[in-house]
Design a protein around this motif. Structure first.
Motif, PDB file in Angstrom:
ATOM      1  N   LYS A 209       0.945  -1.227   0.075  1.00  0.00           N
ATOM      2  CA  LYS A 209      -0.082   0.087   0.073  1.00  0.00           C
ATOM      3  C   LYS A 209       0.971   1.362   0.096  1.00  0.00           C
ATOM      4  CE  LYS A 209      -3.889  -2.347   0.455  1.00  0.00           C
ATOM      5  NZ  LYS A 209      -4.693  -2.475  -0.667  1.00  0.00           N
ATOM      6  N   LYS A 210       2.028   1.205   0.064  1.00  0.00           N
ATOM      7  CA  LYS A 210       2.853   2.359   0.126  1.00  0.00           C
ATOM      8  C   LYS A 210       3.954   2.439  -1.137  1.00  0.00           C
ATOM      9  CE  LYS A 210       4.228   2.085   4.500  1.00  0.00           C
ATOM     10  NZ  LYS A 210       4.761   2.914   5.607  1.00  0.00           N
ATOM     11  N   VAL A 211       4.018   1.487  -1.991  1.00  0.00           N
ATOM     12  CA  VAL A 211       4.978   1.809  -3.066  1.00  0.00           C
ATOM     13  C   VAL A 211       3.893   2.469  -4.239  1.00  0.00           C
ATOM     14  CG1 VAL A 211       6.342  -0.187  -2.604  1.00  0.00           C
ATOM     15  CG2 VAL A 211       4.328  -0.660  -3.657  1.00  0.00           C
ATOM     16  N   LEU A 212       4.730   3.296  -4.999  1.00  0.00           N
ATOM     17  CA  LEU A 212       4.082   4.095  -5.945  1.00  0.00           C
ATOM     18  C   LEU A 212       4.703   4.012  -7.439  1.00  0.00           C
ATOM     19  CD1 LEU A 212       2.920   5.575  -3.404  1.00  0.00           C
ATOM     20  CD2 LEU A 212       3.201   7.625  -4.613  1.00  0.00           C
ATOM     21  N   TYR A 213       4.151   3.952  -8.349  1.00  0.00           N
ATOM     22  CA  TYR A 213       4.477   3.841  -9.624  1.00  0.00           C
ATOM     23  C   TYR A 213       4.880   5.226 -10.216  1.00  0.00           C
ATOM     24  CZ  TYR A 213       4.519   4.662 -14.745  1.00  0.00           C
ATOM     25  OH  TYR A 213       5.129   5.071 -16.070  1.00  0.00           O
ATOM     26  N   SER A 214       5.964   5.411 -10.967  1.00  0.00           N
ATOM     27  CA  SER A 214       6.212   6.662 -11.604  1.00  0.00           C
ATOM     28  C   SER A 214       7.234   6.334 -12.496  1.00  0.00           C
ATOM     29  CB  SER A 214       6.883   7.540 -10.444  1.00  0.00           C
ATOM     30  OG  SER A 214       8.158   7.243 -10.046  1.00  0.00           O
ATOM     31  N   SER A 215       7.247   7.491 -13.590  1.00  0.00           N
ATOM     32  CA  SER A 215       7.986   7.121 -14.524  1.00  0.00           C
ATOM     33  C   SER A 215       9.484   7.918 -14.757  1.00  0.00           C
ATOM     34  CB  SER A 215       7.430   7.584 -15.881  1.00  0.00           C
ATOM     35  OG  SER A 215       6.967   8.928 -15.803  1.00  0.00           O
ATOM     36  N   GLY A 238       2.246  -6.414 -12.601  1.00  0.00           N
ATOM     37  CA  GLY A 238       1.010  -6.817 -13.478  1.00  0.00           C
ATOM     38  C   GLY A 238       0.157  -5.704 -13.620  1.00  0.00           C
ATOM     39  N   SER A 239      -1.061  -5.862 -13.260  1.00  0.00           N
ATOM     40  CA  SER A 239      -2.211  -4.712 -13.337  1.00  0.00           C
ATOM     41  C   SER A 239      -2.511  -4.310 -11.983  1.00  0.00           C
ATOM     42  CB  SER A 239      -3.311  -5.416 -14.034  1.00  0.00           C
ATOM     43  OG  SER A 239      -2.866  -5.729 -15.375  1.00  0.00           O
ATOM     44  N   ASP A 240      -1.635  -4.375 -10.754  1.00  0.00           N
ATOM     45  CA  ASP A 240      -1.874  -3.778  -9.348  1.00  0.00           C
ATOM     46  C   ASP A 240      -2.440  -2.507  -9.789  1.00  0.00           C
ATOM     47  OD1 ASP A 240      -1.782  -3.320  -7.121  1.00  0.00           O
ATOM     48  OD2 ASP A 240       0.012  -4.211  -6.574  1.00  0.00           O
ATOM     49  N   GLU A 241      -3.459  -2.216  -9.136  1.00  0.00           N
ATOM     50  CA  GLU A 241      -4.186  -0.987  -9.316  1.00  0.00           C
ATOM     51  C   GLU A 241      -3.753   0.034  -8.027  1.00  0.00           C
ATOM     52  OE1 GLU A 241      -8.652  -1.427  -9.035  1.00  0.00           O
ATOM     53  OE2 GLU A 241      -8.518  -1.979 -11.107  1.00  0.00           O
ATOM     54  N   ASP A 242      -3.450  -0.741  -7.016  1.00  0.00           N
ATOM     55  CA  ASP A 242      -2.788  -0.040  -5.830  1.00  0.00           C
ATOM     56  C   ASP A 242      -1.512   0.561  -6.206  1.00  0.00           C
ATOM     57  OD1 ASP A 242      -4.491  -0.422  -3.910  1.00  0.00           O
ATOM     58  OD2 ASP A 242      -3.742  -2.182  -3.079  1.00  0.00           O
ATOM     59  N   PHE A 243      -0.790  -0.152  -6.775  1.00  0.00           N
ATOM     60  CA  PHE A 243       0.569   0.266  -7.402  1.00  0.00           C
ATOM     61  C   PHE A 243       0.429   1.253  -8.423  1.00  0.00           C
ATOM     62  CE2 PHE A 243       4.263  -0.154 -10.406  1.00  0.00           C
ATOM     63  CZ  PHE A 243       5.400   0.294  -9.638  1.00  0.00           C
ATOM     64  N   PHE A 244      -0.105   1.243  -9.407  1.00  0.00           N
ATOM     65  CA  PHE A 244      -0.390   2.194 -10.622  1.00  0.00           C
ATOM     66  C   PHE A 244      -1.135   3.272 -10.410  1.00  0.00           C
ATOM     67  CE2 PHE A 244       1.381  -1.588 -12.830  1.00  0.00           C
ATOM     68  CZ  PHE A 244       2.352  -0.970 -13.510  1.00  0.00           C
ATOM     69  N   MET A 245      -2.092   3.074  -9.423  1.00  0.00           N
ATOM     70  CA  MET A 245      -3.229   4.173  -9.187  1.00  0.00           C
ATOM     71  C   MET A 245      -3.535   4.407  -7.532  1.00  0.00           C
ATOM     72  SD  MET A 245      -7.016   4.838 -10.504  1.00  0.00           S
ATOM     73  CE  MET A 245      -7.794   3.196  -9.836  1.00  0.00           C
ATOM     74  N   ASN A 246      -3.842   3.707  -6.976  1.00  0.00           N
ATOM     75  CA  ASN A 246      -4.592   3.841  -5.582  1.00  0.00           C
ATOM     76  C   ASN A 246      -3.504   4.408  -4.457  1.00  0.00           C
ATOM     77  OD1 ASN A 246      -6.765   3.053  -6.392  1.00  0.00           O
ATOM     78  ND2 ASN A 246      -6.641   0.842  -5.822  1.00  0.00           N
ATOM     79  N   ASN A 247      -2.146   3.883  -4.642  1.00  0.00           N
ATOM     80  CA  ASN A 247      -1.331   4.318  -3.660  1.00  0.00           C
ATOM     81  C   ASN A 247      -0.902   5.696  -3.782  1.00  0.00           C
ATOM     82  OD1 ASN A 247      -1.498   1.899  -2.617  1.00  0.00           O
ATOM     83  ND2 ASN A 247       0.543   1.187  -3.648  1.00  0.00           N
ATOM     84  N   ALA A 248      -0.922   6.334  -4.876  1.00  0.00           N
ATOM     85  CA  ALA A 248      -0.762   7.875  -5.357  1.00  0.00           C
ATOM     86  C   ALA A 248      -1.726   8.738  -4.692  1.00  0.00           C
ATOM     87  CB  ALA A 248      -0.548   8.014  -6.819  1.00  0.00           C
ATOM     88  N   CYS A 249      -3.020   7.911  -5.037  1.00  0.00           N
ATOM     89  CA  CYS A 249      -4.218   8.792  -4.183  1.00  0.00           C
ATOM     90  C   CYS A 249      -4.066   9.082  -2.811  1.00  0.00           C
ATOM     91  CB  CYS A 249      -5.594   8.040  -4.737  1.00  0.00           C
ATOM     92  SG  CYS A 249      -5.771   8.220  -6.436  1.00  0.00           S
ATOM     93  N   ARG A 250      -3.628   7.764  -2.332  1.00  0.00           N
ATOM     94  CA  ARG A 250      -3.494   8.002  -0.808  1.00  0.00           C
ATOM     95  C   ARG A 250      -2.229   8.874  -0.136  1.00  0.00           C
ATOM     96  NH1 ARG A 250      -5.593   2.492  -0.706  1.00  0.00           N
ATOM     97  NH2 ARG A 250      -3.517   1.631  -1.566  1.00  0.00           N
ATOM     98  N   ALA A 251      -1.265   8.754  -1.103  1.00  0.00           N
ATOM     99  CA  ALA A 251       0.048   9.529  -0.632  1.00  0.00           C
ATOM    100  C   ALA A 251      -0.348  11.104  -0.972  1.00  0.00           C
ATOM    101  CB  ALA A 251       1.298   9.069  -1.364  1.00  0.00           C
ATOM    102  N   TYR A 252      -0.913  11.438  -2.059  1.00  0.00           N
ATOM    103  CA  TYR A 252      -1.084  12.935  -2.134  1.00  0.00           C
ATOM    104  C   TYR A 252      -2.421  13.335  -2.181  1.00  0.00           C
ATOM    105  CZ  TYR A 252       3.585  12.554  -4.393  1.00  0.00           C
ATOM    106  OH  TYR A 252       4.893  12.485  -4.622  1.00  0.00           O
ATOM    107  N   GLY A 253      -3.478  12.581  -1.775  1.00  0.00           N
ATOM    108  CA  GLY A 253      -4.736  13.202  -1.685  1.00  0.00           C
ATOM    109  C   GLY A 253      -5.583  13.381  -2.784  1.00  0.00           C
ATOM    110  N   ILE A 254      -5.120  12.463  -3.860  1.00  0.00           N
ATOM    111  CA  ILE A 254      -5.682  12.767  -5.232  1.00  0.00           C
ATOM    112  C   ILE A 254      -7.086  12.185  -5.125  1.00  0.00           C
ATOM    113  CG2 ILE A 254      -5.619  12.146  -7.608  1.00  0.00           C
ATOM    114  CD1 ILE A 254      -2.420  12.103  -7.332  1.00  0.00           C
ATOM    115  N   ARG A 255      -8.183  12.984  -5.543  1.00  0.00           N
ATOM    116  CA  ARG A 255      -9.519  12.343  -5.937  1.00  0.00           C
ATOM    117  C   ARG A 255      -9.726  12.031  -7.229  1.00  0.00           C
ATOM    118  NH1 ARG A 255     -12.862  15.896  -1.308  1.00  0.00           N
ATOM    119  NH2 ARG A 255     -11.627  15.278   0.415  1.00  0.00           N
ATOM    120  N   ILE A 256     -10.094  11.018  -7.760  1.00  0.00           N
ATOM    121  CA  ILE A 256     -10.341  10.729  -9.094  1.00  0.00           C
ATOM    122  C   ILE A 256     -11.984  10.376  -9.175  1.00  0.00           C
ATOM    123  CG2 ILE A 256      -9.939   8.902 -11.048  1.00  0.00           C
ATOM    124  CD1 ILE A 256      -7.576  10.912 -10.474  1.00  0.00           C
TER     125      ILE A 256
END
Length: 256
Positions: A209-215, A238-256
């Motif tokens: 829950k605390k690793v984030l995808y970034s380029s 793979g297609s881990d939604e936490d890694f590719f999206m959800n964890n960034a939302c948690r860390a930065y307070g992003i609302r999608i």
């Protein structure tokens, strides 16, 4: 189902408008880069690019950078991590969602994160619910762990796998200590091709829950490429939604 992606670390710049002294020795990056350019890369990957987190570019004129990002109305810029010098009386741009003080550059004194002024600044950021973007020298990871343990309430997002130099004992000990902090996240990115063994160790230390995808685009193009990095991330996550999206939302307070 199409993979949704939030890129937790992107840069944009235009050398014709901004002075970025560190680009002087990097002619391959002396070009204009826009968010739309990055979106085109994701389109070719067949994923849904929701946007990303802009991270300051160590420009000679941070005030000009503030204005350029303010004037950039792209909906793909979801959050803005802007430049400041951390202290209890720091100047924070009104457009900032969080801040970064580059700690990895030659001009930054060693041990900076352990200075009382810096630690007090982190406490101010915590009171404002503003994350701190951490880009450090790899051989100072233990200092990072000692410092952040004193301000565990602050949300800290570590760039580029902490610039971990390898799986030596000190680096592993520091990463494990950082991973135990409740509000500390880490990005799987880097200037060099990512070592899958380091990724696996970091993922274990921080948890899923605390690793984030970034380029780290476009800097990723120096020693690797966007396509190669993204392919490796798909292989490892793979297609881990936490890694590719959800964890960034948690860390930065992003609302999608």
């Amino acid at each position: 189902m199409t993979l949704k992606v939030i890129d937790s670390h992107l840069h944009i710049w235009d050398p014709a408008v901004q002075d970025l002294p560190w680009l002087a020795s990097l002619p391959a990056l002396q070009h204009r880069y826009t968010v739309d350019d990055l979106a085109a890369h994701y389109a070719r990957q067949g994923v849904e690019f929701l946007g990303g987190v802009y991270v300051e570019v160590d420009a000679a004129d941070p005030l000009l950078e503030d204005r350029l990002i303010y004037e950039n109305g792209s909906p793909l810029i979801l959050k803005r991590m802007m430049r400041t010098r951390v202290s209890p009386y720091m100047r924070i741009p009104v457009i900032a969602d969080g801040v970064r003080e580059p700690l990895h550059v030659d001009s930054e004194p060693r041990g900076r994160v352990l200075e009382p002024e810096f630690l007090d600044g982190l406490r101010v950021l915590a009171s404002l619910h503003m994350p701190f973007e951490l880009c450090n020298r790899g051989d100072e990871l233990l200092d990072m762990a000692r410092a952040l343990a004193q301000v565990p309430e602050e949300t800290v997002v570590i760039d580029h796998l902490g610039n971990m130099p390898g799986l030596d004992a000190d680096s592993k000990r520091a990463i494990e200590a950082l991973g135990e902090l409740p509000n500390t996240y880490i990005k799987i990115s880097g200037d060099n091709p990512v070592d899958p063994h380091i990724v696996e160790f970091v993922r274990e230390a921080f948890g899923p829950k605390k690793v984030l995808y970034s380029s780290n685009w476009p800097v990723v193009e120096l020693n690797s490429s966007f396509d190669a990095h993204f392919a490796l991330m798909r292989d490892l996550f793979g297609s881990d939604e936490d890694f590719f999206m959800n964890n960034a939302c948690r860390a930065y307070g992003i609302r999608i």
